[in-house]
Design a protein around this motif. Structure first.
Motif, PDB file in Angstrom:
ATOM      1  N   TYR A  23      47.200  37.960  44.982  1.00 57.20           N
ATOM      2  CA  TYR A  23      48.556  37.490  45.275  1.00 57.20           C
ATOM      3  C   TYR A  23      48.957  36.342  44.336  1.00 57.20           C
ATOM      4  O   TYR A  23      50.107  36.260  43.901  1.00 57.20           O
ATOM      5  N   ALA A  24      48.024  35.461  44.028  1.00 55.18           N
ATOM      6  CA  ALA A  24      48.318  34.315  43.157  1.00 55.18           C
ATOM      7  C   ALA A  24      48.701  34.759  41.747  1.00 55.18           C
ATOM      8  O   ALA A  24      49.357  34.004  41.019  1.00 55.18           O
ATOM      9  N   SER A  25      48.324  35.962  41.365  1.00 54.54           N
ATOM     10  CA  SER A  25      48.656  36.470  40.029  1.00 54.54           C
ATOM     11  C   SER A  25      50.053  37.079  39.974  1.00 54.54           C
ATOM     12  O   SER A  25      50.516  37.476  38.908  1.00 54.54           O
ATOM     13  N   CYS A  26      50.741  37.169  41.105  1.00 55.00           N
ATOM     14  CA  CYS A  26      52.024  37.865  41.185  1.00 55.00           C
ATOM     15  C   CYS A  26      53.198  36.966  40.809  1.00 55.00           C
ATOM     16  O   CYS A  26      53.261  35.815  41.216  1.00 55.00           O
ATOM     17  N   VAL A  27      54.117  37.548  40.033  1.00 53.05           N
ATOM     18  CA  VAL A  27      55.355  36.870  39.648  1.00 53.05           C
ATOM     19  C   VAL A  27      56.482  37.894  39.665  1.00 53.05           C
ATOM     20  O   VAL A  27      56.252  39.094  39.542  1.00 53.05           O
TER      21      VAL A  27
END
Length: 101
Positions: free
Chosen positions: A75-79
């Motif tokens: 999730y932290a890699s999502c933009v």
């Protein structure tokens, strides 16, 4: 299904106490996994692979509460990929909201 932030990767994900699995509710991750142009996540992360291997017949993605750290990193890699930095993302409506000047 109940909210269980302590057991799932993020507050939005839902926990099934019977199966002890968390259901992905992250709209950006959904968009990226569906290869939508407005969303991007690192689909090579272990968390993405966990989710992709646990998709049910309704198209929902699940993960064990024990795998929450890997899913959180995914999730932290999502933009979002909005047209300009003035545009904003609203997961409750359309992917990007254009700000006219």
């Amino acid at each position: 299904l109940i909210t269980a932030a302590a057991l799932c990767a993020v507050d939005q994900d839902l926990f099934n106490p019977v199966s002890r699995m968390c259901k992905m509710e992250n709209r950006i991750a959904f968009g990226a996994m569906a290869l939508q142009k407005w969303a991007h996540c690192d689909l090579n992360k272990h968390g993405a692979q966990i989710l992709q291997s646990n998709m049910d017949q309704a198209g929902a993605f699940w993960y064990s509460y024990q795998q929450r750290d890997a899913v959180r990193k995914f999730y932290a890699s999502c933009v979002t990929l909005c047209a300009t930095k003035l545009d904003s993302f609203n997961s409750d409506t359309v992917p990007c909201i254009h700000v006219c000047m």
